[in-house]
Design an enzyme around this catalytic site. Structure first.
Site, PDB file in Angstrom:
ATOM      1  N   ARG A  92      14.970 -16.095   7.857  1.00  0.00           N
ATOM      2  CA  ARG A  92      14.040 -15.850   8.963  1.00  0.00           C
ATOM      3  C   ARG A  92      12.700 -16.537   8.739  1.00  0.00           C
ATOM      4  NH1 ARG A  92      12.132  -9.718   8.142  1.00  0.00           N
ATOM      5  NH2 ARG A  92      12.312  -9.579   5.889  1.00  0.00           N
ATOM      6  N   ASP A 246      15.610 -14.362  -6.009  1.00  0.00           N
ATOM      7  CA  ASP A 246      15.247 -15.156  -4.821  1.00  0.00           C
ATOM      8  C   ASP A 246      13.824 -14.846  -4.362  1.00  0.00           C
ATOM      9  OD1 ASP A 246      17.006 -12.764  -4.253  1.00  0.00           O
ATOM     10  OD2 ASP A 246      16.064 -12.990  -2.300  1.00  0.00           O
TER      11      ASP A 246
END
Ligand code: AMP
Ligand code: MG
Length: 479
Positions: A92, A246
């Site tokens: 996103r 991440d």
């Protein structure tokens, strides 16, 4: 220079197509500006008022482009709560390009190739949190990505209930993550790992360019930076909450603000993330997790360097860099400027007593900054006074070794012990108001966040002790 006059470059797109997804943002409906950080804009060389720039809103909404911008999402993998996920990526977030050493990125701007089951959106509540906390961490002197603008919209986004979509324009010198290396290691692409490492050196460690053994040296710098950032979190009482690989920036800065929290009362194993049942990412666990995430990075870059050598570097450097930074910051917080071998013991003893005393961590230090021999203003904010009182006697004795005057010490301590900490209960009030279209508190918080050591008499109400029912609560990951 106006924001809309910036010219971007896209060095990341020089990589092979496997590295990214060229994708256009999907604009939100009826967008409006909620807040801008003129301070963050300075990083780009922008010196004109962002709010006078008619194009800013459209650029942040993705319906207009800056010159040279070629939007793209980056792929990465990552260990999430200890389990490897081979394909994550910017689900996103969409990168716009780079200027002045800062990569501009929209968060919440729609679907990308890496959205998996998500909708590519970010809701207003979590966007306010990320926007303010990026700026607050910078204000506290902690290495972090920044946030230049926050926009709201009329786009409905489905979470536990319907919410409104928002976008944050984030800035960072790099958006490469530990997980970016893990992605290419998992897909057995040593050539890509080397390309990525060369890119990281160029982008974040330029002094290592062409240096012999540069990959191992790059790794050593990542170890050091990561340890130092985590030390700064622990000293200020910050709990990130989702230290998946991440979410670990390759240059060690704080990124990806989710269910984070600042400690209210000091609690060493406080868990801010509701989903984190076992406390994997609890406050003090962050130190060990930093280490194990760096082990995973060492594994991911092992095709281009000697794995054992990287692990040796990690073992040698990590805790040493952590301790050094932590002690440096804590000694300043306590106003200890002469060095004394017993200081570490005193700091640990005091923290243990803070935990027993049930006292707000940062309020304690702000009160301590005014300490003049009278312990009562400090003890008055503790639930249980006794253990703390004895430890303050030890502190009093230690202060005798200092050579500066009490007044000088107080000034120095007030400069490093923040008056304004964006604790979750405060952020929640700003979010609740924003849901009724009142964004004034977001802007008030931005102001104190960027300057947390000053008094700001008009915003005194923002530094109250946390009401009992909101103390050290856990936050949902949904965002
Ligand atoms: P986070 O927990 O926010 O760091 O996200 C973990 C991964 O899930 C990243 O790859 C995100 O891009 C992705 N992600 C999180 N929320 C969404 C969403 N609403 N739509 C698409 N991807 C998402
Ligand atoms: Mg993330």
């Amino acid at each position: 220079m106006k924001f809309s006059q910036l010219k971007l470059t896209t060095p990341y797109l020089k990589h092979e197509a496997l590295f990214f997804d060229k994708v256009q943002p999907t604009p939100l409906a009826k967008p409006f500006i909620i807040s801008v950080s003129q301070d963050a804009a300075k990083l780009l060389g922008v010196d004109e008022d962002l709010l006078d720039d008619a194009m800013l809103l459209d650029i942040v909404n993705g319906s207009q482009k800056l010159e040279g911008s070629e939007p793209f999402a980056m792929c990465y993998a990552g260990h999430q709560f200890g389990y490897f996920v081979a394909r994550l990526g910017d689900g996103r977030a969409i990168n716009l390009g780079k200027v002045n050493g800062q990569n501009l990125q929209l968060k919440g701007s729609g679907l990308t190739l890496y959205s998996r089951l998500g909708d590519g959106r970010a809701v207003l509540r979590s966007s306010i949190r990320e926007y303010l906390m990026s700026e607050a961490m910078h204000g506290l002197g902690i290495s972090t990505s920044r946030a230049l603008a926050l926009i709201g919209s009329d786009t409905d986004v489905a979470r536990e209930r319907w919410e409104k979509g928002a976008i944050v324009l984030r800035l960072s010198p790099t958006w490469v993550r530990f997980g970016t290396f893990e992605y290419f290691n998992a897909s057995r692409e040593p050539k890509m790992i080397q390309d990525l490492a060369d890119y990281v050196i160029e982008e974040s460690f330029a002094h290592l360019k062409g240096v012999e053994g540069c990959y191992l040296k790059m790794y050593a710098e990542i170890v050091k930076n990561t340890a130092q950032t985590i030390a700064s979190w622990i000293s200020v009482g910050f709990n990130h909450g989702v230290m998946n690989t991440d979410n670990m920036s390759i240059d060690g800065r704080t990124i990806d603000y989710g269910p984070f929290a600042f400690l209210d009362d000091y609690e060493s194993y406080y868990i801010c993330n509701h989903t984190d049942r076992d406390g994997r990412y609890s406050f003090k666990s962050q130190i060990g997790i930093g280490y194990s995430n760096l082990e995973k990075l060492a594994m991911a870059i092992s095709p281009i360097l000697h794995h054992e050598a990287a692990l040796e570097v990690l073992a040698e450097l990590y805790y040493q860099a952590y301790e050094e930074e932590y002690l440096k910051r804590m000694r300043k917080r306590f106003g200890l400027f002469q060095s004394d071998d017993e200081d570490k013991f005193l700091i640990n003893a005091m923290l243990g007593n803070l935990e027993n005393a049930q006292i707000d961590y940062n309020l304690f230090f702000r009160e301590l900054s005014r300490y003049d021999g009278d312990k009562s203003p400090i003890l008055d904010i503790a639930v249980s006074r006794e253990p703390l009182e004895r430890c303050l006697d030890m502190y009093e004795t230690r202060l005798q070794k200092e050579t500066i005057t009490q007044a000088q010490r107080q000034i120095k301590m007030l400069e490093v012990n923040p008056k304004y900490i964006l604790k979750n209960h405060i952020l929640q009030v700003a979010i609740d108001k924003a849901k009724t279209d009142d964004f004034s508190m977001v802007n008030d918080l931005l102001k104190v966040a960027l300057n947390p050591f000053s008094e700001h008499k008009e915003h005194e109400y923002l530094c109250i002790a946390t009401p009992q029912k909101f103390k050290n609560i856990k936050l949902s990951c949904s965002s």
